[in-house]
Design a protein around this motif. Structure first.
Motif, mmCIF file in Angstrom:
data_model
loop_
_atom_site.group_PDB
_atom_site.id
_atom_site.type_symbol
_atom_site.label_atom_id
_atom_site.label_comp_id
_atom_site.label_asym_id
_atom_site.label_seq_id
_atom_site.Cartn_x
_atom_site.Cartn_y
_atom_site.Cartn_z
ATOM 1 N N ALA A 27 34.206 -55.256 -14.096
ATOM 2 C CA ALA A 27 35.411 -55.822 -13.618
ATOM 3 C C ALA A 27 36.294 -54.837 -12.726
ATOM 4 O O ALA A 27 36.707 -55.540 -11.633
ATOM 5 C CB ALA A 27 36.028 -56.562 -14.867
ATOM 6 N N GLU A 28 36.386 -53.787 -13.156
ATOM 7 C CA GLU A 28 37.353 -52.961 -12.357
ATOM 8 C C GLU A 28 36.739 -52.720 -10.858
ATOM 9 O O GLU A 28 37.591 -52.366 -9.925
ATOM 10 C CB GLU A 28 37.365 -51.571 -12.958
ATOM 11 N N HIS A 29 35.438 -52.468 -10.882
ATOM 12 C CA HIS A 29 34.792 -52.133 -9.445
ATOM 13 C C HIS A 29 33.992 -53.114 -8.826
ATOM 14 O O HIS A 29 33.449 -52.718 -7.931
ATOM 15 C CB HIS A 29 33.787 -50.732 -9.758
ATOM 16 N N ASP A 30 34.220 -54.340 -9.343
ATOM 17 C CA ASP A 30 33.411 -55.431 -8.730
ATOM 18 C C ASP A 30 31.971 -55.206 -8.576
ATOM 19 O O ASP A 30 31.331 -55.433 -7.587
ATOM 20 C CB ASP A 30 34.025 -55.931 -7.858
ATOM 21 N N LEU A 31 31.102 -54.619 -9.574
ATOM 22 C CA LEU A 31 29.616 -54.072 -9.602
ATOM 23 C C LEU A 31 28.794 -55.174 -10.346
ATOM 24 O O LEU A 31 29.259 -55.870 -11.385
ATOM 25 C CB LEU A 31 29.657 -52.951 -10.132
#
Length: 59
Positions: A27-31
């Protein structure tokens, strides 16, 4: 120690904390999941990480 995608997936399945960290990374890094799992390996398992013993036990 070598990175193994299936082995890392097993470790994550067996550990609630790693599951939460994986979701947060994604979620945080859109991985995508495959890249987040690899990042989690380098952050938490490789080079004396907190889960290194658990990872090796799956070998």
């Amino acid at each position: 120690m070598r990175y193994s995608q299936p082995q890392m997936n097993k470790l994550i399945q067996n550990n609630k904390e790693l599951q939460q960290k994986l979701k947060a990374l994604m979620a945080e890094h859109d991985l995508e999941k495959i890249y987040a799992v690899k990042a989690l390996y380098h952050a938490e398992v490789a080079d004396g990480g907190k889960y290194q013993k658990d990872y090796r036990a799956l070998d």
